[in-house]
Design a protein around this motif. Structure first.
Motif, PDB file in Angstrom:
ATOM      1  N   LYS A 160     -48.644   1.310 -51.380  1.00  0.00           N
ATOM      2  CA  LYS A 160     -49.406   1.487 -50.145  1.00  0.00           C
ATOM      3  C   LYS A 160     -49.018   0.404 -49.133  1.00  0.00           C
ATOM      4  O   LYS A 160     -48.724  -0.724 -49.509  1.00  0.00           O
ATOM      5  N   PHE A 161     -49.067   0.781 -47.859  1.00  0.00           N
ATOM      6  CA  PHE A 161     -48.829  -0.171 -46.781  1.00  0.00           C
ATOM      7  C   PHE A 161     -49.978  -0.034 -45.785  1.00  0.00           C
ATOM      8  O   PHE A 161     -50.129   0.995 -45.135  1.00  0.00           O
ATOM      9  N   ARG A 162     -50.803  -1.069 -45.687  1.00  0.00           N
ATOM     10  CA  ARG A 162     -51.943  -1.081 -44.757  1.00  0.00           C
ATOM     11  C   ARG A 162     -51.548  -1.847 -43.498  1.00  0.00           C
ATOM     12  O   ARG A 162     -51.144  -3.009 -43.578  1.00  0.00           O
ATOM     13  N   ILE A 163     -51.702  -1.205 -42.364  1.00  0.00           N
ATOM     14  CA  ILE A 163     -51.350  -1.813 -41.080  1.00  0.00           C
ATOM     15  C   ILE A 163     -52.618  -1.924 -40.243  1.00  0.00           C
ATOM     16  O   ILE A 163     -53.263  -0.913 -39.946  1.00  0.00           O
ATOM     17  N   ILE A 164     -52.962  -3.146 -39.853  1.00  0.00           N
ATOM     18  CA  ILE A 164     -54.231  -3.420 -39.165  1.00  0.00           C
ATOM     19  C   ILE A 164     -53.962  -4.030 -37.797  1.00  0.00           C
ATOM     20  O   ILE A 164     -53.191  -4.992 -37.681  1.00  0.00           O
ATOM     21  N   GLY A 165     -54.592  -3.485 -36.776  1.00  0.00           N
ATOM     22  CA  GLY A 165     -54.482  -4.128 -35.470  1.00  0.00           C
ATOM     23  C   GLY A 165     -54.502  -3.153 -34.314  1.00  0.00           C
ATOM     24  O   GLY A 165     -54.340  -1.938 -34.489  1.00  0.00           O
TER      25      GLY A 165
END
Length: 359
Positions: free
Chosen positions: A208-213
């Motif tokens: 999984k790759f979580r991208i926040i912003g």
């Protein structure tokens, strides 16, 4: 000149001027310093644009009348010292200085490069008119100033907005889960991070790759890349989150990935290392001084070579935790940004009063 008084009971008024409330390292750090308390000065954060800036209202930052109005409002409040962060604040600082010549200015640099030609020119004017120059790192100070002539005092300010504790421990089973938090902008080169992740996904289909912003202009293009690579089910997007929510998601991740084109201090990288995440980063800005390949991080060079390094680390729990613990140790016993600003403002005032008493 700086604080012209011989009144020993005088308590100077210090403003830190920031363009707007947002999600970048400058804005996050500023919010954590809002409650600085000292018997030697009064401290306030002031925003040029008194609204939360997001992708929906980003154009508001280009309204020059807001800078003029903010400058007038600040002049009426009669501060003694103004700390200027980012180029819009420099414009306001220059306007204020024209009408209040005795106001002292501190120029605060947050990146090793100027954003554009206007930033370059304004930084030059700021250097000439300021009384002291601060920077978030040695990289920002040395690289940013090498094209300018400067004979002002220079200070490095710790740029750790918050002191965090590890969330990664040896009882956890290592998973190929990646995370990024920060501005979704071109300078972060998230496309490279996505490319690296897509290759990892071929070996670890459950990764999984979580991208926040918040969207800084790149999100649409990045989503198109993710669709082209057919990995949309493995990439999870989040808008701006508070640090508690970020920490919770970080505890489900093991690698922090950031392929920046350029940086200053790189606050998110430092935060991730404190949490125990293993950073996968480009060797730019101050990062190169605290991230060491194979010791506490993976330095991105060639994409395929980086993928090989990550896969090797994933195959050894011992190796992962060795590097993870080394990453956390880098930030042990460091001053926070809030503490560093307080100490350096007090030092600036002390020097200023000495100079004033010589008049």
């Amino acid at each position: 000149k700086i604080i012209q008084t011989k009144n020993t009971s005088f308590v100077p008024k210090i403003f830190h001027l920031v363009p707007a409330d947002g999600y970048g390292g400058v804005e996050v750090a500023a919010k954590y310093a809002m409650d600085i308390r000292s018997k030697k000065f009064n401290f306030e954060i002031k925003y040029i644009y008194n609204q939360k800036i997001s992708s929906q209202n980003y154009s508001a930052l280009f309204n020059p009348f807001k800078i003029i109005k903010s400058s007038i409002d600040i002049i009426k409040l009669s501060p003694d010292v103004i700390i200027l962060s980012l180029w819009r604040s420099i414009i306001a600082g220059l306007l204020i200085k024209i009408f209040r010549k005795n106001i002292s200015l501190i120029l605060f640099l947050h990146s090793e490069t100027n954003s554009h030609w206007l930033d370059y020119l304004l930084t030059g004017f700021g250097i000439k008119l300021c009384d002291e120059v601060w920077a978030d790192s040695y990289s920002s100070m040395n690289k940013r100033l090498k094209k300018y002539k400067i004979n002002k005092d220079k200070k490095i300010i710790s740029f750790l907005p918050r002191i965090l504790s590890r969330v990664i421990n040896k009882d956890l089973h290592i998973k190929p889960n990646f995370i990024y938090w920060g501005r979704i902008g071109e300078e972060k080169q998230i496309n490279i991070s996505i490319s690296i992740f897509s290759k990892i996904l071929k070996y670890y289909p459950d990764a999984k790759f979580r991208i926040i912003g918040p969207d800084g202009g790149s999100k649409k293009r990045l989503k198109e890349l993710i669709n082209d690579l057919k990995i949309s089910k493995s990439v999870i997007w989040f808008d701006e989150l508070d640090i508690d929510s970020i920490t919770d998601l970080a505890s489900k991740s093991f690698f922090y990935i950031q392929a920046s084109k350029f940086e200053g201090m790189a606050v998110s990288v430092a935060e991730a290392m404190q949490l125990g995440l293993l950073p996968i980063v480009t060797n730019v800005g101050e990062i190169k001084n605290y991230c060491k390949d194979s010791i506490n991080s993976v330095i991105i060079t060639d994409i395929d070579d980086t993928v090989k390094k990550i896969i090797n680390i994933l195959s050894s729990k011992t190796e992962y935790y060795r590097m993870s613990i080394n990453a956390s140790k880098v930030w042990e016993n460091k001053d926070s940004y809030k503490e560093s600003v307080k100490y350096n403002v007090e030092d600036f005032i002390q020097k200023s009063l000495v100079n004033a008493n010589k008049i």
